[in-house]
Structures are given as structure tokens and as C-alpha cells.
Design an enzyme around this catalytic site. Structure first.
Site, PDB file in Angstrom:
ATOM      1  N   THR A 149       0.757  -1.349  -0.033  1.00 54.59           N
ATOM      2  CA  THR A 149      -0.125  -0.157  -0.103  1.00 54.59           C
ATOM      3  C   THR A 149       0.597   1.433  -0.163  1.00 54.59           C
ATOM      4  O   THR A 149       1.865   1.395   0.685  1.00 54.59           O
ATOM      5  CB  THR A 149      -1.024  -0.033   1.252  1.00 54.59           C
ATOM      6  OG1 THR A 149      -1.702  -1.117   1.438  1.00 54.59           O
ATOM      7  CG2 THR A 149      -1.791   1.225   1.211  1.00 54.59           C
ATOM      8  N   ARG A 176     -10.411 -10.577  -3.737  1.00 54.93           N
ATOM      9  CA  ARG A 176      -9.923 -10.225  -2.246  1.00 54.93           C
ATOM     10  C   ARG A 176     -10.192  -8.581  -2.236  1.00 54.93           C
ATOM     11  O   ARG A 176      -9.274  -8.096  -2.961  1.00 54.93           O
ATOM     12  CB  ARG A 176      -8.795 -10.877  -1.806  1.00 54.93           C
ATOM     13  CG  ARG A 176      -8.391 -10.566  -0.504  1.00 54.93           C
ATOM     14  CD  ARG A 176      -7.387  -9.348  -0.371  1.00 54.93           C
ATOM     15  NE  ARG A 176      -6.933  -9.150   0.875  1.00 54.93           N
ATOM     16  CZ  ARG A 176      -6.339  -8.219   1.102  1.00 54.93           C
ATOM     17  NH1 ARG A 176      -5.845  -7.433   0.353  1.00 54.93           N
ATOM     18  NH2 ARG A 176      -5.843  -7.933   2.512  1.00 54.93           N
TER      19      ARG A 176
HETATM   20  N1  GLY Z   1      -3.373  -3.060   3.358  1.00 48.63           N
HETATM   21  C1  GLY Z   1      -3.878  -3.269   2.136  1.00 48.63           C
HETATM   22  C2  GLY Z   1      -4.326  -4.662   1.872  1.00 48.63           C
HETATM   23  O1  GLY Z   1      -4.143  -5.600   3.014  1.00 48.63           O
HETATM   24  O2  GLY Z   1      -4.833  -4.926   0.803  1.00 48.63           O
END
Ligand code: GLY
Length: 265
Positions: A149, A176
Site C-alpha cells: 500500500t 479479495r
Molecule cells: N493494506 C492493504 C491490503 O491489505 O490490501
């Protein structure tokens, strides 16, 4: 006239290399230049996130990790303290997902996902990514820790903005969706501050992390104390955060993390 107080922080994700903070510094400077032009803060922050998405060293945009099926999907979100929020989830095919998230924030919707998000971005003529047909994103994560991220938070003396963008967990099931597009999980912005997290999305979601960090801002806790406390909520999972309040700014992670901050004025 007193110059406007501007605070900006950008991160390259929990697990990103500290040496890669030249990229987060470039993002901060880009945001600052845009704020100087009097463009909206939300636009300035989105451009900072584009810099990080285009960098290729972080898990977002051009550097995104692939899912288990070898395809790349993106989550991104942006929020300001005026009540504006927009996000895309599991979106394929676009170079700068944060621009799609910003565009969603101008509609009556708050999150668009999957094919619907991609059609929305296509209708806006957002730039496609060259990565869409590359299996594995050209990277091998089997022997190295994955990174996570990118994010930016900013304050222009009036408003706070928080934004995030990610390729998600390397090797995850397609479809997901992590914490990034979930309001109050990956990010939150309100009249008292802005928070942007990074790390294991499932763990971050289950703790409603960004909103609970924001509640600590509202209670008057100092930025550094909040960072220290919230990192302690994640004794094992990868985690990091950046935040701003009227009291100042702070960032940190329980992994290495490229991040940069600047105060102007
Ligand atoms: N923090 C980003 C993710 O788990 O997709």
C-alpha cells in the site's frame, strides 16, 4: 498575511525499504506544489498518490503485486474532512486507481468494485495500465517479504485529506478486498485530523483501525503517542500508519517503511 500552514506526509507501505523514501519525498513535494496552485486539497493528494503508484517500487499502481491467478487488481480510496469519500475495489486495468476513487467520490456512490469500477474508469477515459496482461507483475515474492500500500495525508490549514492505493496482498485470491476501500479501516479524515494505515488488511479491518486512531486524535492524544499505541495493537501482523492532527504529524511501522513528511508555513 501569514502563510498558510500546510502539513503533508506520504508512505510507501509497511515493508517498503527506508532507502526508497526519495519516492515518498517526491510525492510530498508534488502535493505541496499543487496546494500552492490553489487546486483542491483532495486533487493535490490524489496527484501525490499517482506519483507513488507510478514509482514501481511500492505495491500500488505500476508496482502492484499479482493475485494467486497471476492477475493484478487494485483497491484505492480517498476521503476529506468535508465528508467526501470515494473508493474502488478489486478493479483491474488502470494505471492510477486513485483517480478512479476520486471520481467515485464525486458521484452518489461511495465504492465501486470489479467490472463496474473498470467500466466507470473506462467511461472517464482514465489511462489503462500496461500491467494488465502481465502474470505475476514481473516480481517474485516467494523469498522476500511483501510490501504493502501507498498513502498520503495532508492538511492545508482548513481541510484534512487521507488517501490510499494498493495492489493488495501478493498471492491472495482474486476478488479479495482489503482495508483500503473500507471507510474507517484503512483511512479516515475528519475536522480534527487524517489517518492512513498500511499492513495486513484483514487485521486492520477487524480493528476498525483508522477510525479508532482518529478517536485518539479527537481525545487530544499527541500524534507520536497515537502512532506508538496503534502499532502496539498489531504485535505480529505487518502494520504502519501516518497521521496528522492540529497538534502535528507522526508516522511509524513495525516493519521498515519509506515515508516522508514536511511542514510548510
Ligand atoms: N493494506 C492493504 C491490503 O491489505 O490490501
Amino acid at each position: 498575511m501569514k502563510p498558510k500552514k500546510i502539513r503533508i506526509i506520504a508512505h510507501g507501505g509497511a515493508g517498503s525499504e527506508n532507502e526508497h523514501s526519495d519516492g515518498t519525498k517526491k510525492a510530498v513535494e508534488t502535493c505541496y506544489k499543487e496546494v500552492q496552485k490553489s487546486t483542491s486539497l483532495i486533487h493535490a493528494v490524489s496527484l501525490a498518490v499517482c506519483v507513488l503508484e507510478d514509482d514501481g517500487r511500492y505495491n500500488a499502481g505500476s508496482g502492484s503485486h499479482a493475485r494467486a491467478n497471476g492477475k493484478i487488481e487494485h483497491d484505492a480510496a480517498i476521503m476529506d474532512s468535508e465528508g467526501c469519500f470515494g473508493a474502488v475495489a478489486a478493479m483491474k486495468g488502470f494505471k492510477n486507481p486513485i483517480q478512479a476513487a476520486k471520481a467515485v467520490s464525486k458521484t452518489k456512490y461511495r465504492i465501486l468494485a470489479g467490472e463496474g469500477a473498470a467500466k466507470f474508469a473506462q467511461d472517464l477515459k482514465l489511462e489503462p495500465t500496461h500491467l494488465q496482461n502481465i502474470s505475476g507483475g514481473g516480481k517474485d515474492f516467494s523469498t522476500s517479504p511483501t510490501t504493502d500500500t501507498v498513502g498520503c495525508v495532508a492538511f492545508d490549514g482548513t481541510s484534512f485529506v487521507a488517501a490510499l492505493s494498493t495492489g493488495g496482498m501478493a498471492g491472495a485470491h482474486y476478488g479479495r478486498v482489503g482495508d483500503v476501500p473500507i471507510i474507517g479501516s484503512g483511512l479516515y479524515a475528519g475536522p480534527d485530523g487524517a489517518v492512513a494505515t498500511t499492513g495486513d488488511g484483514e487485521a486492520i479491518m477487524m480493528k476498525i483501525t483508522a477510525y479508532r486512531a482518529y478517536e485518539l486524535i479527537q481525545k487530544g492524544v499527541s500524534p507520536q503517542s497515537i502512532v506508538d499505541e496503534v502499532i502496539n495493537w498489531f504485535p505480529t501482523d505487518a502494520f504502519g500508519l501516518i497521521l496528522l492532527s492540529h497538534k502535528g504529524s507522526a508516522g511509524g511501522s513495525n516493519r521498515s517503511m519509506a515515508w516522508s513528511s514536511r511542514e510548510f508555513g
